[in-house]
Design a protein around this motif. Structure first.
Motif, PDB file in Angstrom:
ATOM      1  N   ASP A 106       0.863  -1.054  -0.042  1.00  0.00           N
ATOM      2  CA  ASP A 106      -0.001  -0.162  -0.077  1.00  0.00           C
ATOM      3  C   ASP A 106       1.028   1.303  -0.024  1.00  0.00           C
ATOM      4  O   ASP A 106       2.177   1.077   0.138  1.00  0.00           O
ATOM      5  CB  ASP A 106      -1.010   0.089   1.278  1.00  0.00           C
ATOM      6  CG  ASP A 106      -2.249   0.669   0.920  1.00  0.00           C
ATOM      7  OD1 ASP A 106      -2.471   1.175  -0.078  1.00  0.00           O
ATOM      8  OD2 ASP A 106      -2.874   0.712   1.792  1.00  0.00           O
ATOM      9  N   ARG A 107      -0.037   2.496  -0.295  1.00  0.00           N
ATOM     10  CA  ARG A 107       1.104   3.734  -0.184  1.00  0.00           C
ATOM     11  C   ARG A 107       0.285   4.439   1.283  1.00  0.00           C
ATOM     12  O   ARG A 107      -0.896   4.323   1.241  1.00  0.00           O
ATOM     13  CB  ARG A 107       0.725   4.472  -1.327  1.00  0.00           C
ATOM     14  CG  ARG A 107       1.391   4.060  -2.380  1.00  0.00           C
ATOM     15  CD  ARG A 107       3.121   4.379  -2.725  1.00  0.00           C
ATOM     16  NE  ARG A 107       3.576   3.959  -3.855  1.00  0.00           N
ATOM     17  CZ  ARG A 107       4.650   3.289  -4.113  1.00  0.00           C
ATOM     18  NH1 ARG A 107       5.450   2.918  -3.042  1.00  0.00           N
ATOM     19  NH2 ARG A 107       5.072   2.883  -5.024  1.00  0.00           N
ATOM     20  N   PRO A 108       1.101   5.162   1.760  1.00  0.00           N
ATOM     21  CA  PRO A 108       0.361   6.049   2.728  1.00  0.00           C
ATOM     22  C   PRO A 108      -0.080   7.124   1.940  1.00  0.00           C
ATOM     23  O   PRO A 108       0.318   7.831   1.175  1.00  0.00           O
ATOM     24  CB  PRO A 108       1.618   6.619   3.858  1.00  0.00           C
ATOM     25  CG  PRO A 108       2.835   6.608   2.732  1.00  0.00           C
ATOM     26  CD  PRO A 108       2.703   5.501   1.830  1.00  0.00           C
ATOM     27  N   GLU A 313      12.301  13.446 -13.397  1.00  0.00           N
ATOM     28  CA  GLU A 313      13.515  13.824 -12.439  1.00  0.00           C
ATOM     29  C   GLU A 313      14.436  12.659 -12.341  1.00  0.00           C
ATOM     30  O   GLU A 313      15.777  12.839 -12.502  1.00  0.00           O
ATOM     31  CB  GLU A 313      12.934  14.226 -11.191  1.00  0.00           C
ATOM     32  CG  GLU A 313      13.792  15.144 -10.383  1.00  0.00           C
ATOM     33  CD  GLU A 313      13.842  16.471 -11.132  1.00  0.00           C
ATOM     34  OE1 GLU A 313      14.811  16.992 -10.644  1.00  0.00           O
ATOM     35  OE2 GLU A 313      13.160  17.105 -11.961  1.00  0.00           O
ATOM     36  N   THR A 314      14.084  11.302 -11.967  1.00  0.00           N
ATOM     37  CA  THR A 314      14.901  10.383 -11.884  1.00  0.00           C
ATOM     38  C   THR A 314      15.973  10.040 -12.867  1.00  0.00           C
ATOM     39  O   THR A 314      17.051   9.899 -12.932  1.00  0.00           O
ATOM     40  CB  THR A 314      14.031   8.964 -11.865  1.00  0.00           C
ATOM     41  OG1 THR A 314      13.007   8.744 -12.811  1.00  0.00           O
ATOM     42  CG2 THR A 314      13.395   9.056 -10.440  1.00  0.00           C
ATOM     43  N   THR A 315      15.446   9.957 -14.402  1.00  0.00           N
ATOM     44  CA  THR A 315      16.179   9.978 -15.498  1.00  0.00           C
ATOM     45  C   THR A 315      16.993  10.939 -15.441  1.00  0.00           C
ATOM     46  O   THR A 315      18.269  10.711 -15.995  1.00  0.00           O
ATOM     47  CB  THR A 315      15.204   9.745 -16.667  1.00  0.00           C
ATOM     48  OG1 THR A 315      14.188   8.772 -16.365  1.00  0.00           O
ATOM     49  CG2 THR A 315      16.180   8.955 -17.871  1.00  0.00           C
ATOM     50  N   MET A 317      18.435  13.040 -13.354  1.00  0.00           N
ATOM     51  CA  MET A 317      19.441  12.960 -12.424  1.00  0.00           C
ATOM     52  C   MET A 317      20.524  11.611 -12.635  1.00  0.00           C
ATOM     53  O   MET A 317      21.683  11.914 -12.348  1.00  0.00           O
ATOM     54  CB  MET A 317      18.779  12.691 -10.897  1.00  0.00           C
ATOM     55  CG  MET A 317      18.022  14.085 -10.364  1.00  0.00           C
ATOM     56  SD  MET A 317      17.757  14.164  -8.680  1.00  0.00           S
ATOM     57  CE  MET A 317      16.440  12.872  -8.806  1.00  0.00           C
ATOM     58  N   THR A 318      19.783  10.639 -13.185  1.00  0.00           N
ATOM     59  CA  THR A 318      20.815   9.372 -13.453  1.00  0.00           C
ATOM     60  C   THR A 318      21.781   9.866 -14.519  1.00  0.00           C
ATOM     61  O   THR A 318      23.119   9.686 -14.311  1.00  0.00           O
ATOM     62  CB  THR A 318      19.774   8.106 -13.704  1.00  0.00           C
ATOM     63  OG1 THR A 318      19.136   8.056 -12.927  1.00  0.00           O
ATOM     64  CG2 THR A 318      20.799   7.044 -14.004  1.00  0.00           C
ATOM     65  N   LEU A 319      21.290  10.767 -15.372  1.00  0.00           N
ATOM     66  CA  LEU A 319      22.252  11.092 -16.423  1.00  0.00           C
ATOM     67  C   LEU A 319      23.352  11.999 -15.965  1.00  0.00           C
ATOM     68  O   LEU A 319      24.385  12.035 -16.414  1.00  0.00           O
ATOM     69  CB  LEU A 319      21.599  11.713 -17.654  1.00  0.00           C
ATOM     70  CG  LEU A 319      20.977  10.617 -18.724  1.00  0.00           C
ATOM     71  CD1 LEU A 319      20.139  11.435 -19.430  1.00  0.00           C
ATOM     72  CD2 LEU A 319      22.150   9.919 -19.581  1.00  0.00           C
ATOM     73  N   ARG A 446       5.733  -5.833  -5.965  1.00  0.00           N
ATOM     74  CA  ARG A 446       4.455  -5.502  -6.458  1.00  0.00           C
ATOM     75  C   ARG A 446       4.544  -3.976  -7.101  1.00  0.00           C
ATOM     76  O   ARG A 446       4.016  -3.656  -8.101  1.00  0.00           O
ATOM     77  CB  ARG A 446       3.147  -5.352  -5.475  1.00  0.00           C
ATOM     78  CG  ARG A 446       3.147  -6.926  -4.873  1.00  0.00           C
ATOM     79  CD  ARG A 446       1.629  -7.676  -5.454  1.00  0.00           C
ATOM     80  NE  ARG A 446       1.980  -8.867  -5.041  1.00  0.00           N
ATOM     81  CZ  ARG A 446       0.875  -9.809  -4.671  1.00  0.00           C
ATOM     82  NH1 ARG A 446      -0.092  -9.355  -4.836  1.00  0.00           N
ATOM     83  NH2 ARG A 446       1.314 -11.251  -4.952  1.00  0.00           N
ATOM     84  N   ARG A 447       5.284  -3.236  -6.228  1.00  0.00           N
ATOM     85  CA  ARG A 447       5.374  -1.780  -6.471  1.00  0.00           C
ATOM     86  C   ARG A 447       6.575  -1.529  -7.260  1.00  0.00           C
ATOM     87  O   ARG A 447       6.845  -0.306  -7.363  1.00  0.00           O
ATOM     88  CB  ARG A 447       5.382  -0.778  -5.316  1.00  0.00           C
ATOM     89  CG  ARG A 447       4.017  -0.847  -4.357  1.00  0.00           C
ATOM     90  CD  ARG A 447       2.941   0.150  -5.163  1.00  0.00           C
ATOM     91  NE  ARG A 447       1.724   0.166  -4.658  1.00  0.00           N
ATOM     92  CZ  ARG A 447       0.866   1.181  -4.746  1.00  0.00           C
ATOM     93  NH1 ARG A 447       1.102   2.200  -5.746  1.00  0.00           N
ATOM     94  NH2 ARG A 447      -0.320   1.181  -4.203  1.00  0.00           N
ATOM     95  N   VAL A 448       7.397  -2.418  -7.967  1.00  0.00           N
ATOM     96  CA  VAL A 448       8.419  -2.274  -8.787  1.00  0.00           C
ATOM     97  C   VAL A 448       8.166  -0.930  -9.689  1.00  0.00           C
ATOM     98  O   VAL A 448       6.927  -0.807 -10.325  1.00  0.00           O
ATOM     99  CB  VAL A 448       8.945  -3.552  -9.440  1.00  0.00           C
ATOM    100  CG1 VAL A 448       7.975  -3.821 -10.553  1.00  0.00           C
ATOM    101  CG2 VAL A 448      10.242  -3.309  -9.948  1.00  0.00           C
ATOM    102  N   VAL A 454      11.933   0.938 -19.744  1.00  0.00           N
ATOM    103  CA  VAL A 454      12.113   2.253 -20.729  1.00  0.00           C
ATOM    104  C   VAL A 454      13.188   2.865 -20.083  1.00  0.00           C
ATOM    105  O   VAL A 454      14.219   3.284 -21.006  1.00  0.00           O
ATOM    106  CB  VAL A 454      10.827   2.987 -20.402  1.00  0.00           C
ATOM    107  CG1 VAL A 454      10.931   4.388 -21.429  1.00  0.00           C
ATOM    108  CG2 VAL A 454       9.432   2.516 -20.844  1.00  0.00           C
ATOM    109  N   ALA A 455      13.375   3.243 -18.824  1.00  0.00           N
ATOM    110  CA  ALA A 455      14.304   3.882 -18.279  1.00  0.00           C
ATOM    111  C   ALA A 455      15.791   3.275 -18.868  1.00  0.00           C
ATOM    112  O   ALA A 455      16.678   4.075 -19.082  1.00  0.00           O
ATOM    113  CB  ALA A 455      14.595   4.237 -16.890  1.00  0.00           C
ATOM    114  N   ARG A 456      15.828   2.061 -18.507  1.00  0.00           N
ATOM    115  CA  ARG A 456      17.185   1.171 -18.698  1.00  0.00           C
ATOM    116  C   ARG A 456      17.484   1.331 -20.215  1.00  0.00           C
ATOM    117  O   ARG A 456      18.743   1.789 -20.542  1.00  0.00           O
ATOM    118  CB  ARG A 456      17.100  -0.239 -18.375  1.00  0.00           C
ATOM    119  CG  ARG A 456      17.173  -0.098 -16.939  1.00  0.00           C
ATOM    120  CD  ARG A 456      17.454  -1.634 -16.212  1.00  0.00           C
ATOM    121  NE  ARG A 456      18.773  -1.916 -16.430  1.00  0.00           N
ATOM    122  CZ  ARG A 456      19.066  -3.059 -16.279  1.00  0.00           C
ATOM    123  NH1 ARG A 456      18.251  -3.918 -15.416  1.00  0.00           N
ATOM    124  NH2 ARG A 456      20.475  -3.497 -16.285  1.00  0.00           N
TER     125      ARG A 456
END
Ligand code: HEM
Length: 505
Positions: A106-108, A313-315, A317-319, A446-448, A454-456
């Motif tokens: 679940d998510r809070p 943002e995640t992609t 920042m990874t770059l 489940r929340r992967v 796509v990102a990789r």
């Protein structure tokens, strides 16, 4: 005729006497009650009640070790009034996320999350439910469909080509992330809305700015998430700004969805938005009423918003991290370039099918994701029932964070843990080895992360394009050491560092 005294009949007099007596004793009683239940007494009683409840829970559950906390206030040093558990090693992360199936899925609910997700709709902020499951399946299928054929690589190569024309004009040291950021937003924008936008598109620039402003506000947290009721009394400036930003982003996506609906053709699926509309059209044709109800326009807008909120943002920042490491380790940069030249020859742009021949470059990207923490504690999870992990009880309604940073820096799994070492991911003959167990930047279970495939692929294609076309060097000529800058809890960035480039032939 009865005698009247003081203008009242006898019975009335009796009633009056009784009621006066009652009034007097009632008032006294009220005073006694008031005195007994003064504000302080109520407060102390309430607090003792909470302490007793906390003590009861302490005895009932075998809780994981952690700092002491007071009811409601929590631990003042850590500024967190909610119960939160951090999972700091691979065994407990896998136990909770994978083996315990949905217990931790679940998510809070937070006030800010609710604002962006229209009360928990879409995927990332949604509670664990049949609707979430269905929408994640639909979104995953839409992304896979988008990745079929050469659409993603065509898009990346096209955007890179245009950006590189501008980047090669740079004669002075400059920040390379100004260009990589543009590549990522254009690719995501095009993936969602299908248009090959020109680099100066006002819409793309605005989405990028909105993202920056939203992230900036999220990074420092909201009092409204700690005291949700406060918005009914007073809205802070930051909160009002967030409302406006969320409204602008969602209104923009709403308009794009409408445009897609107006021009939708089942035989011509142009992009991610069309793919989601197609899923709705199929559900309508097959009269799957419940599925149609889970794909209303409101839900579709949220599913698309998730791509921007989760993927941008995640992609980017990874770059940022990747480029910082490539500048800091010129020997690895050269090795990637040699591999790219050999795999692609002259002039050919990288494609997903070249992946097996770009193992060293991919290994550098994987090591970048281990060393550079862009989502080090991910998105919080929440227990939907009483559960347990690592031999400790985790009651229903506990916030749980996976500490990916700890997994990526666990010396039980990583030899020379502080070293940037791409060889960890390669076999002796330079091929991709099995993924190390403790490498989990996209989480598990489940929340992967929805966008991992796509990102990789996107990251590898952008990295290969960059290194195929340019040499990146430190502007000072001195060997650069990557230093980190705190950005937000669980999120660090490389200290901004200007580079110079040389165009490769
Ligand atoms: C380097 C890039 C990325 C990293 C490191 C990353 C990492 C993560 C992490 C750690 C989570 C939390 C998983 C959990 O709660 O256990 C997550 C969730 C998510 N990510 Fe990503 N992500 C990346 C790129 C993307 C992209 C490109 C997309 C979209 C195309 C995306 C969409 C999502 C969504 C929708 C979720 C929520 C999944 C759910 O709640 O079921 N991410 N990501």
């Amino acid at each position: 005729m009865e005698v009247r005294k003081n203008g009242l009949y006898k019975d009335e007099q009796a009633v009056t006497v009784v009621s006066m007596a009652m009034k007097r004793s009632g008032m006294e009683l009220l005073d006694v009650v008031k005195e007994f239940f003064s504000l302080q007494t109520v407060a102390v009683g309430f607090f003792i009640g909470l302490l007793t409840y906390q003590l009861y829970n302490k005895l009932k559950y075998k809780s994981p070790p952690g700092p002491w906390s007071l009811p409601l206030i929590g631990n003042y040093k850590r500024k967190c009034p909610s119960k939160a558990v951090f999972l700091n090693s691979l065994d407990v992360v896998i136990e909770a996320m994978v083996k315990k199936k949905s217990d931790f899925a679940d998510r809070p609910r937070t006030k800010s999350g609710d604002m962006f997700s229209d009360g928990g709709k879409g995927i990332a902020f949604s509670p664990y439910s049949a609707t979430w499951k269905f929408q994640k399946k639909v979104a995953g299928k839409a992304l896979r469909y988008y990745m079929l054929g050469s659409r993603l690589e065509d898009m990346v190569n096209d955007v890179c080509g245009k950006i590189f024309e501008r980047m090669s004009q740079e004669k002075e040291p400059f920040y390379v992330n100004e260009y990589t950021g543009k590549i990522v937003i254009h690719v995501l924008f095009n993936m969602c809305f299908g248009q090959k936008c020109d680099l100066d598109s006002k819409d793309v620039a605005r989405i990028l700015k909105l993202d920056e402003e939203i992230v900036e506000r999220f990074n420092s947290g909201f009092i409204e998430d700690l005291i949700p009721g406060i918005t009914y009394v007073y809205k802070t400036m930051k909160w009002r700004e967030l409302e406006d930003l969320a409204d602008e982003l969602l209104t923009f996506i709403r308009k794009e969805v409408q445009k897609h609906k107006d021009t939708f053709e089942e035989s011509n699926i142009r992009d991610y938005t069309d793919s989601i509309l197609m899923a709705r059209a199929e559900a309508e044709t097959q009269e799957r009423v419940e599925d149609v109800a889970m794909l209303t326009d409101v839900y579709i807008v949220q599913i698309i918003a998730d791509i921007f909120l989760g993927g941008l943002e995640t992609t980017m920042m990874t770059l940022d991290w990747f480029m910082a490491f490539m500048v800091a380790f010129p020997e690895y940069q050269e090795q990637c370039q040699a591999e790219i030249d050999q795999a692609l020859g002259k002039g050919k742009s990288p494609s997903a099918s070249d992946r097996n021949n770009l193992c060293f470059t991919e290994a550098c990207m994987m090591e970048t994701m281990r060393k550079g923490s862009v989502a080090a504690i991910g998105i919080p999870h929440y227990t939907i029932c009483d559960s347990s992990v690592g031999g400790f009880d985790i009651p229903k309604g506990t916030m749980v964070f996976n500490n990916y940073w700890a997994l990526h820096n666990d010396s039980n799994f990583w030899k020379d843990v502080d070293k940037f070492d791409p060889y960890r991911y390669l076999t002796k003959d330079g091929k991709m080895d099995m993924k190390p167990e403790s490498w989990l930047p996209f989480s598990a279970g489940r929340r992967v992360c929805l966008g991992e495939p796509v990102a990789r692929t996107e990251l590898l294609l952008i990295a290969a394009n960059m290194l195929q076309n340019f040499n990146f060097k430190t502007s000072s000529g001195v060997k650069h050491k990557v230093t980190t800058k705190f950005n937000a809890p669980g999120n660090e960035l490389p200290e901004p560092h200007k580079v110079i480039i040389e165009k490769r032939n």
